[in-house]
Scaffold this motif. Structure first.
Motif, PDB file in Angstrom:
ATOM      1  N   ALA A   6       0.905  -1.078  -0.007  1.00  0.00           N
ATOM      2  CA  ALA A   6      -0.024   0.059   0.068  1.00  0.00           C
ATOM      3  C   ALA A   6       1.028   1.722  -0.247  1.00  0.00           C
ATOM      4  O   ALA A   6       1.984   1.099   0.621  1.00  0.00           O
ATOM      5  N   ARG A  40      -9.284   3.913  -2.752  1.00  0.00           N
ATOM      6  CA  ARG A  40      -8.070   2.852  -2.941  1.00  0.00           C
ATOM      7  C   ARG A  40      -8.557   2.279  -4.356  1.00  0.00           C
ATOM      8  O   ARG A  40      -9.423   2.255  -4.426  1.00  0.00           O
ATOM      9  N   THR A  57      -4.137   5.296  -2.202  1.00  0.00           N
ATOM     10  CA  THR A  57      -5.035   5.281  -1.725  1.00  0.00           C
ATOM     11  C   THR A  57      -4.852   6.634  -1.241  1.00  0.00           C
ATOM     12  O   THR A  57      -3.929   8.078  -1.710  1.00  0.00           O
ATOM     13  N   GLN A  75     -10.819   3.968   4.536  1.00  0.00           N
ATOM     14  CA  GLN A  75      -9.750   3.671   2.913  1.00  0.00           C
ATOM     15  C   GLN A  75      -8.537   3.004   3.373  1.00  0.00           C
ATOM     16  O   GLN A  75      -8.043   1.897   2.477  1.00  0.00           O
ATOM     17  N   THR A  76      -8.361   4.424   4.048  1.00  0.00           N
ATOM     18  CA  THR A  76      -6.823   3.694   3.659  1.00  0.00           C
ATOM     19  C   THR A  76      -6.021   2.648   4.357  1.00  0.00           C
ATOM     20  O   THR A  76      -6.059   2.163   4.148  1.00  0.00           O
ATOM     21  N   ALA A  79      -6.929  -0.665   3.422  1.00  0.00           N
ATOM     22  CA  ALA A  79      -5.777  -1.114   2.768  1.00  0.00           C
ATOM     23  C   ALA A  79      -4.649  -1.243   3.060  1.00  0.00           C
ATOM     24  O   ALA A  79      -3.465  -2.260   2.917  1.00  0.00           O
TER      25      ALA A  79
END
Length: 456
Positions: A6, A40, A57, A75-76, A79
């Motif tokens: 990521a 992402r 991201t 969302q980050t 990830a």
């Protein structure tokens, strides 16, 4: 399973630029304005002989609970949880900021291998900023320029120490053949802003994978997600809402729209989502026409059907409206759905599978020419300038979409109305509803054209 990395960091440090370089395509939108990336995004990356999955991201940022910014950070965080390692990216030209220091602590708490990337390191100012990054305590910074491709060798050396060795070529080749045999259907979800595209995909996934908001324009990138429904695989692309060109003013929105159009060209089936209370508006018709011109299978999804007052004959009315407004794709599948409530989802996925099958259909040449002779007998081509047009035979050249070559005399004289007659007759006879049908005219060569007349 593929090794996953990521890319994290504060907004506008060049994460999406690095993502695009590693996947070898401009998949993620890039702009000078911070916060372009919201969802992402995953891609298959390659650096030298190293193969891995990379996740782009949203920039790590803070916001009130429940706000779009806070959900972007969620969302980050998802990830990061999915990743095996992290690329922590800083802007070497600006140097360290308080946000970089705060998020470096965040990266350490993830308890995963972290590579510190000092991006935009070209030039003297980049060198100084990279030296500052030692203070983060994340090891030696790797100085790179994602835009210009500098420092990729150093990144490869560091990455090769944490990425496991690839399987041998024979095993990889067998896996690729199996994947190709069971390749998921590529589906693009398109429509006007706020038609409910992301909400529908989230329901299919059973999780809040894509950001949704009452505010139009939440989706910017075309995000691809893998979905399995009743044993069938789908690769679904959520796209930015498509508005009339005259209303697209900001540079970023223009990039988002261009990204959505690329998703349409990459897809095999396109689902056009319309608002049930504002269906078949001018922009809906323009989008459907675009899909037909691109030669993609089309399915119409009328969303927010749960908000409509129940009345008898509503579905039949939808069918009549679709055939009236979209005669170029007569018989196109149309499904009433509610992405929020999950209504009509099974019917929609079945319509996608059936549209995909029609899009791939091949008609046997013998059956095609039997139909052709009957169609001409029932409705002969018109005479032009007192001369009858001669149509010889027809053959299918390819599928995806079904495409045919019609050999004839005086191709330029055959009216479009007669070609529409042949197309509609072919749709009905060979069950090709909704899919684009291509008929190309070709004049049959005159076998005597090369012979000169004998002198008297």
């Amino acid at each position: 399973m593929s090794f996953t990395i990521a890319i994290i960091g504060r907004p506008n440090v060049g994460k999406s630029t690095l993502f695009n370089r590693l996947v070898g395509q401009k998949l993620a939108l890039v702009d000078d304005m911070p916060g372009v990336t919201r969802d992402r995004r995953e891609g298959e990356a390659k650096l030298g002989d190293l193969h891995f999955t990379i996740i782009d991201t949203a920039g790590l940022d803070e916001g009130p609970k429940g706000s779009l910014t806070a959900r972007m950070q969620e969302q980050t965080e998802t990830a990061i949880a999915l990743a095996d390692a992290l690329f922590f990216v800083i802007d070497a030209r600006i140097g360290l900021t308080p946000a970089d220091r705060a998020f470096a602590d965040f990266a350490r708490r993830a308890d995963k291998p972290v590579l510190l990337l000092a991006n935009k390191s070209e030039g003297k100012h980049g060198e100084l900023g990279a030296m500052e990054s030692y203070a983060l305590g994340l090891g030696d910074p790797i100085q790179i320029s994602a835009e210009h491709g500098e420092g990729m060798g150093e990144l490869y050396d560091a990455l090769s120490r944490i990425v496991p060795e690839s399987e041998d070529e024979e095993e990889e080749r067998e896996e690729t053949d199996e994947e190709r045999a069971n390749r998921p259907i590529r589906v693009a979800i398109v429509g006007r802003p706020n038609a409910g595209k992301s909400t529908l995909i989230n329901h299919l996934l059973g999780e809040e994978r894509l950001l949704t908001s009452p505010e139009a324009g939440t989706t910017r990138d075309s995000i691809a997600v893998e979905i399995e429904h009743k044993g069938r695989g789908f690769r679904v692309f959520d796209t930015a809402g498509l508005r009339r060109r005259s209303r697209i003013e900001e540079k970023l929105e223009k990039l988002s729209v261009a990204d959505a159009l690329r998703a349409v060209r990459f897809a095999e089936v396109v689902v056009l989502m319309m608002d049930a209370q504002h269906r078949f508006e001018e922009q809906d018709l323009r989008i459907a026409d675009l899909v037909e011109r691109e030669g993609r299978a089309l399915v119409l999804a009328v969303n927010k059907w749960d908000l409509m007052e129940a009345q008898p004959g509503q579905i039949s009315m939808l069918r009549r409206d679709a055939d009236h407004w979209l005669p170029q794709v007569a018989g196109v599948p149309i499904v009433a759905v509610s992405g929020l409530m999950g209504e009509g989802i099974d019917r929609l996925m079945q319509a996608i599978v059936e549209a995909y099958a029609v899009w791939n259909r091949r008609v046997p040449t013998s059956a095609l020419n039997r139909w052709f002779e009957g169609a001409i007998a029932n409705n002969p081509p018109p005479a032009v300038s007192g001369r009858r047009l001669k149509l010889n035979y027809i053959t299918q050249t390819k599928a995806r979409p079904p495409s045919f070559v019609l050999f004839c005399s005086r191709a330029d004289a055959i009216p479009q109305s007669y070609l529409r007659y042949l197309t509609n007759s072919m749709r009905e006879t060979f069950e090709l509803p909704g899919t684009p049908v291509r008929i190309t005219l070709r004049e049959k060569a005159n076998p005597f054209a090369h012979k000169r007349k004998r002198p008297n």
